[in-house]
Design a protein around this motif. Structure first.
Motif, PDB file in Angstrom:
ATOM      1  N   MET A 290      41.341 -26.986  23.016  1.00 25.80           N
ATOM      2  CA  MET A 290      40.253 -27.683  22.317  1.00 25.80           C
ATOM      3  C   MET A 290      39.102 -26.734  22.006  1.00 25.80           C
ATOM      4  O   MET A 290      38.527 -26.777  20.906  1.00 25.80           O
ATOM      5  CB  MET A 290      39.791 -28.851  23.210  1.00 25.80           C
ATOM      6  CG  MET A 290      38.676 -29.675  22.654  1.00 25.80           C
ATOM      7  SD  MET A 290      37.062 -28.918  23.003  1.00 25.80           S
ATOM      8  CE  MET A 290      35.956 -30.107  22.332  1.00 25.80           C
ATOM      9  N   THR A 291      38.738 -25.888  22.951  1.00 32.65           N
ATOM     10  CA  THR A 291      37.570 -25.010  22.776  1.00 32.65           C
ATOM     11  C   THR A 291      37.760 -24.096  21.568  1.00 32.65           C
ATOM     12  O   THR A 291      36.867 -23.945  20.733  1.00 32.65           O
ATOM     13  CB  THR A 291      37.345 -24.160  24.054  1.00 32.65           C
ATOM     14  OG1 THR A 291      37.291 -25.035  25.180  1.00 32.65           O
ATOM     15  CG2 THR A 291      36.067 -23.359  23.972  1.00 32.65           C
TER      16      THR A 291
ATOM     17  N   HIS B 109      30.783 -31.454  27.831  1.00 30.39           N
ATOM     18  CA  HIS B 109      31.418 -30.198  28.251  1.00 30.39           C
ATOM     19  C   HIS B 109      30.904 -29.091  27.317  1.00 30.39           C
ATOM     20  O   HIS B 109      30.644 -29.355  26.127  1.00 30.39           O
ATOM     21  CB  HIS B 109      32.928 -30.400  28.078  1.00 30.39           C
ATOM     22  CG  HIS B 109      33.799 -29.320  28.629  1.00 30.39           C
ATOM     23  ND1 HIS B 109      33.952 -28.108  28.002  1.00 30.39           N
ATOM     24  CD2 HIS B 109      34.590 -29.282  29.733  1.00 30.39           C
ATOM     25  CE1 HIS B 109      34.807 -27.365  28.691  1.00 30.39           C
ATOM     26  NE2 HIS B 109      35.211 -28.057  29.753  1.00 30.39           N
TER      27      HIS B 109
ATOM     28  N   ASP C 177      34.728 -35.414  21.159  1.00 26.13           N
ATOM     29  CA  ASP C 177      35.588 -34.731  22.130  1.00 26.13           C
ATOM     30  C   ASP C 177      36.272 -35.813  22.967  1.00 26.13           C
ATOM     31  O   ASP C 177      35.623 -36.491  23.773  1.00 26.13           O
ATOM     32  CB  ASP C 177      34.707 -33.827  23.003  1.00 26.13           C
ATOM     33  CG  ASP C 177      35.452 -33.267  24.206  1.00 26.13           C
ATOM     34  OD1 ASP C 177      36.647 -33.562  24.376  1.00 26.13           O
ATOM     35  OD2 ASP C 177      34.819 -32.522  24.986  1.00 26.13           O
TER      36      ASP C 177
ATOM     37  N   SER D 209      43.272 -32.353  24.161  1.00 26.56           N
ATOM     38  CA  SER D 209      44.062 -31.274  24.739  1.00 26.56           C
ATOM     39  C   SER D 209      45.244 -31.867  25.493  1.00 26.56           C
ATOM     40  O   SER D 209      45.036 -32.678  26.406  1.00 26.56           O
ATOM     41  CB  SER D 209      43.176 -30.509  25.721  1.00 26.56           C
ATOM     42  OG  SER D 209      43.056 -29.177  25.339  1.00 26.56           O
TER      43      SER D 209
ATOM     44  N   TYR E 276      47.300 -30.811  27.706  1.00 29.31           N
ATOM     45  CA  TYR E 276      47.539 -30.570  29.141  1.00 29.31           C
ATOM     46  C   TYR E 276      46.799 -31.560  30.028  1.00 29.31           C
ATOM     47  O   TYR E 276      47.014 -31.596  31.236  1.00 29.31           O
ATOM     48  CB  TYR E 276      47.214 -29.129  29.539  1.00 29.31           C
ATOM     49  CG  TYR E 276      45.746 -28.762  29.615  1.00 29.31           C
ATOM     50  CD1 TYR E 276      45.060 -28.345  28.485  1.00 29.31           C
ATOM     51  CD2 TYR E 276      45.050 -28.803  30.822  1.00 29.31           C
ATOM     52  CE1 TYR E 276      43.721 -27.988  28.553  1.00 29.31           C
ATOM     53  CE2 TYR E 276      43.715 -28.441  30.901  1.00 29.31           C
ATOM     54  CZ  TYR E 276      43.056 -28.043  29.752  1.00 29.31           C
ATOM     55  OH  TYR E 276      41.725 -27.690  29.836  1.00 29.31           O
ATOM     56  N   LYS E 277      45.948 -32.388  29.428  1.00 31.11           N
ATOM     57  CA  LYS E 277      45.268 -33.430  30.213  1.00 31.11           C
ATOM     58  C   LYS E 277      46.081 -34.723  30.195  1.00 31.11           C
ATOM     59  O   LYS E 277      45.836 -35.616  30.979  1.00 31.11           O
ATOM     60  CB  LYS E 277      43.875 -33.715  29.653  1.00 31.11           C
ATOM     61  CG  LYS E 277      42.999 -32.497  29.465  1.00 31.11           C
ATOM     62  CD  LYS E 277      42.349 -32.036  30.747  1.00 31.11           C
ATOM     63  CE  LYS E 277      41.377 -30.898  30.429  1.00 31.11           C
ATOM     64  NZ  LYS E 277      40.617 -30.469  31.574  1.00 31.11           N
TER      65      LYS E 277
HETATM   66  C1  PLP Z   1      35.691 -33.164  28.275  1.00 26.68           C
HETATM   67  C2  PLP Z   1      36.311 -31.830  27.998  1.00 26.68           C
HETATM   68  N1  PLP Z   1      36.117 -31.271  26.803  1.00 26.68           N
HETATM   69  C3  PLP Z   1      36.652 -30.081  26.483  1.00 26.68           C
HETATM   70  C4  PLP Z   1      37.405 -29.384  27.388  1.00 26.68           C
HETATM   71  C5  PLP Z   1      37.974 -28.061  26.984  1.00 26.68           C
HETATM   72  O1  PLP Z   1      39.321 -28.214  26.680  1.00 26.68           O
HETATM   73  P1  PLP Z   1      40.279 -26.932  26.544  1.00 26.68           P
HETATM   74  O2  PLP Z   1      40.559 -26.460  27.926  1.00 26.68           O
HETATM   75  O3  PLP Z   1      41.474 -27.466  25.843  1.00 26.68           O
HETATM   76  O4  PLP Z   1      39.555 -25.935  25.723  1.00 26.68           O
HETATM   77  C6  PLP Z   1      37.630 -29.918  28.659  1.00 26.68           C
HETATM   78  C7  PLP Z   1      38.397 -29.168  29.667  1.00 26.68           C
HETATM   79  O5  PLP Z   1      38.310 -29.400  30.827  1.00 26.68           O
HETATM   80  C8  PLP Z   1      37.070 -31.177  28.964  1.00 26.68           C
HETATM   81  O6  PLP Z   1      37.261 -31.741  30.157  1.00 26.68           O
END
Ligand code: PLP
Length: 411
Positions: A95-96, A123, A199, A222, A224-225
């Motif tokens: 996501m980032t 985040h 997000d 994302s 993986y969650k």
């Molecule tokens: C609410 C939230 N946004 C964004 C992210 C970032 O996601 P990624 O690890 O896919 O970049 C996370 C990761 O823990 C998250 O919990």
């Protein structure tokens, strides 16, 4: 006492749940940082490598398979998010990275003095990419987080104005479990003629998402969650990504959704994303993929909510424990609990839990601004636990008992 949970038969689908520490099964309460992965997903990834591993757009069978798999995966993700068109779904490393790419593209559509609204609860992945645009003289305003762990909606109304071009907020907080009222913010965002970016990383494992009814312009999550591999997903409202100047090579497809997908994607992992969505759907009972997913999420929510309430009620009674974030008298709250124990750093608490085979996280989880605003940064942040579909009543009872012991109030 042995209890049977609604989803207990699903535990056998997750090979990693068999892992033990000193003969005791690990209790994976670290889900907010990433879920364990079912065999269906592991097999899909392995099977891609065994039968279809290739780059895209070739004339030969493995490449044709790869193209088809990628389009099928886009289609599954579109359904997962309530979108009707595959062309609205882009994949990325996480996501980032996708949000940074998008912010660079959006920056090209903005001019000096334009405004972006972010929140103190988010985040850093949904703050950093927008804060970086201050270098281009874009004004970034931050909506206040209230001490009860909810966002200040009056502050949104004050900060969204006719210069606002984008509002970037979360659907659910990975630090406090707060579920935000995106629809309410959407109304003033649209009235200002701005884009709404959401997000959904922390929301996606627990609740069904519908981009149409949320009426968002961009949504990121994302895999993986939600029981998949490490792949980021971007939904962009139909036609919107095509208007943005993304960073891309001259040889790259100029059309959405590809125009933000630089380089070769992680094909095997994307096969796993599709499998994760199918796995989630297999918990539901209905005809279409979408309706199966919606019914699955009802089962998951009931299960997770029961478990997290037991943690909440248990921890609440322990004298030295302070819990952060909204209470559980509202049904829309992510099953994630952050707390501190007087006199102990969050890291010490997690080390003591780890010694007993309980996986929990400490710190700020990159929601550093929220932890800072709550005055918890110097204290090492908070201890965070969360439940997912494979967690059990026994595990949450084990956790509460351990916290009682660590806080000195247990037997
Ligand atoms: C609410 C939230 N946004 C964004 C992210 C970032 O996601 P990624 O690890 O896919 O970049 C996370 C990761 O823990 C998250 O919990």
């Amino acid at each position: 006492m042995k209890t049977t949970d609604q989803l207990s038969k699903r535990r056998k689908d997750f090979p990693s749940l068999a892992r033990k520490l000193n003969g005791t099964p690990l209790a994976y309460l670290d889900g907010p940082a990433g879920s364990q992965v079912p065999r269906h997903v592991i097999n899909a990834i392995g099977s891609y490598y065994k039968t279809s591993n290739a780059n895209t757009c070739g004339a030969f069978p493995t490449s044709v398979d790869t193209d088809k798999m990628l389009e099928d995966a886009r289609s599954a993700v579109a359904t997962f998010l309530g979108a009707t068109d595959n062309r609205t779904i882009s994949f990325g490393a996480n996501m980032t990275t996708l949000n940074f790419s998008l912010s660079k593209a959006i920056a090209r559509a903005l001019k000096k003095g334009d405004e972006i609204v972010i929140t103190q609860l988010d985040h850093e992945a949904n703050r950093g990419p927008w804060l970086a645009l201050q270098d281009k003289k874009i004004v970034v305003n931050e909506v206040r987080l209230k001490p009860d762990g909810t966002l200040d909606y009056d502050d949104f109304e004050k900060k969204i104005n006719k210069r606002t071009r984008l509002v970037a907020m979360g659907l659910a907080s990975n630090a406090l479990g707060t579920v935000n009222d995106v629809r309410r913010v959407g109304e003033c965002t649209r009235a200002a003629g701005a884009w709404l970016l959401v997000d959904a990383v922390h929301f996606a494992p627990h609740f069904s998402i519908d981009v149409a009814s949320l009426d968002v312009d961009f949504l990121l999550c994302s895999a993986y969650k939600f029981y998949g591999p490490h792949v980021g997903v971007l939904y962009s409202r139909k036609g919107l990504l095509d208007q943005l100047e993304t960073d891309r090579l001259r040889v790259q497809d100029r059309n959405a959704p590809y125009r933000i997908e630089t380089g070769t994607l992680n094909h095997a992992a994307i096969a796993g994303v599709k499998a994760a969505i199918e796995y989630l759907a297999s918990i539901g009972q209905d005809k279409t993929l979408r309706s199966k997913l919606e019914s699955a999420y009802k089962v998951i929510h009931n299960h997770e909510y029961k478990l997290v309430q037991e943690i909440f009620e248990g921890l609440k009674k322990i004298p030295r424990v302070t819990i952060y974030g909204p209470s559980f008298d509202t049904s829309l709250r992510a099953p994630t609990i952050s707390f501190t124990i007087d006199g102990l750093m969050a890291k010490e608490v997690c080390e003591k839990l780890a010694a007993k085979g309980i996986c929990a996280w400490d710190g700020n989880f990159y929601a550093v601004r929220a932890i800072e605003v709550l005055g918890l940064l110097e204290k090492g942040g908070v201890t965070r636990v969360g439940v997912l579909l494979y967690n059990t009543t026994e595990e949450v009872r084990r956790l509460v008992k351990e916290i009682q012991r660590i806080a000195g109030s247990g037997t």
